[in-house]
Scaffold this active site. Sequence first.
Site, PDB file in Angstrom:
ATOM      1  N   GLU A 196     -19.678 -28.799 -31.116  1.00  0.00           N
ATOM      2  CA  GLU A 196     -20.216 -30.110 -31.482  1.00  0.00           C
ATOM      3  C   GLU A 196     -21.575 -29.966 -32.161  1.00  0.00           C
ATOM      4  O   GLU A 196     -21.867 -30.631 -33.169  1.00  0.00           O
ATOM      5  CB  GLU A 196     -20.339 -30.978 -30.235  1.00  0.00           C
ATOM      6  N   HIS A 252     -18.803 -28.024 -26.563  1.00  0.00           N
ATOM      7  CA  HIS A 252     -20.136 -28.580 -26.767  1.00  0.00           C
ATOM      8  C   HIS A 252     -20.919 -27.767 -27.790  1.00  0.00           C
ATOM      9  O   HIS A 252     -21.642 -28.321 -28.629  1.00  0.00           O
ATOM     10  CB  HIS A 252     -20.869 -28.603 -25.417  1.00  0.00           C
TER      11      HIS A 252
END
Length: 437
Positions: A66, A63
């Site tokens: 990302e 994450h």
Amino acid sequence: MASRPLTQTLAEDPLGGTVRRTVLPNGLRILTEAIPAMRSVSFGVWVGIGSRDETPALSGVSHFLEHLLFKGTKRRSALEISSQIEAVGGETNAFTAKEYTCYYARVLDADLPLAIDVVCDLVIDSVLTDADVETERGVILEEIAMHDDEPGDEVHDVFTEAIFGNHPLGRQISGTVASISALTRKQIDGFYRRRYLPSQMVVAAAGNLDHAKVVKAVRAAFAGLSTAADPAPRRSRTTRVPARSGQVVVRNKDTEQAHLVLGCVGYPRQHENRFALGALNNVLGGGMSSRLFQQIREQRGLAYSVYSFTSQYSDAGLFGVYAGCAPGKVEEVLAITRDELARVAQDGISDAEVERGKGMLKGAVVLGLEDTGSRMSRLGKGELLYDELLSVDEVLRRVDLVTPETVRQVAGELLSRPMSLAVIGDFDDQAFAGALG
């Protein structure tokens, strides 16, 4: 290995368009669905890496990455990444799941070459500077804090952890304050370089497009990553994920509402009875006509939000019921939920309910594919996660084949499993010690 890409037509879908698949020599898979009636195109790069691929020390790195990939590449700044897409009226974003990460853009059909260039650039050529790592660390810590202020979302994480414990499936996708605070740029960059390989990726696009032109543009964008490789195999479906039952976890918080999830281990993604489970889930808590909604909200007014849900992974799954209610009503809501699940496990559901559940399932499939974004997602997930890409007609046919007997069998088997309970609210640790009987 052949030096030229291998292309095949997968489907001529009467409810969509022509689906084609090309595999490049570097293992990158490209799937498109040509829908000439559309004036837009959705383009995505799906990476078969998610939070379950992280060690405890790297919890949250997928994450984190990302976020970072939008901060700039060797050719574009963060502002240029967003402004170039927005200048043509498009949008770009990303999301991380437990078994994959997706980066995507939606644009007018004429602007597809730009979308391909921008999205591929940020996925494979981001620079990950020290300054950007520190900036996004603060953003992610704020995101975690925001999530913790939403107990209706947080209780699902508590429930998942109760079932899967320290297994990667039991951890939060975002990581924790401690893990995010400790991650270094070197760790993140190493994860990026090791994991973000063409063989681990699927490119998917849907809308008014030409497959050959998409392949040409994507191949040019990935020209720097040309090492020969086969596509990575799909995740094993035979591994055994350790799961616990009979867990009661209470997280004490001073909230206006109490939030609870009651549930058990479910079915993995490709289980033979997944369509029967979908129909059963709709009957139990999938809409306003569902049993739990009628019992808890309509007839007794005990909760505003109540629903059942399923979560599927390659080798594991969850089934659960969520409700948010006044703290003083939790025991009654819990008792009604347990009684209803036990009743369905023992007596099954009627043929008419099965047909209604199947109808809801078919409607969700078709209505959920009426934009290019959802069709692009179908291609990406289908290639990464499933052994075959089913046409919409084939999905509907398989739903039609579900019998009331199979649904009742699934109900008896699944709902008889030992349950676990997660609760968030102003309760002490022992408040529900005997709630599961």
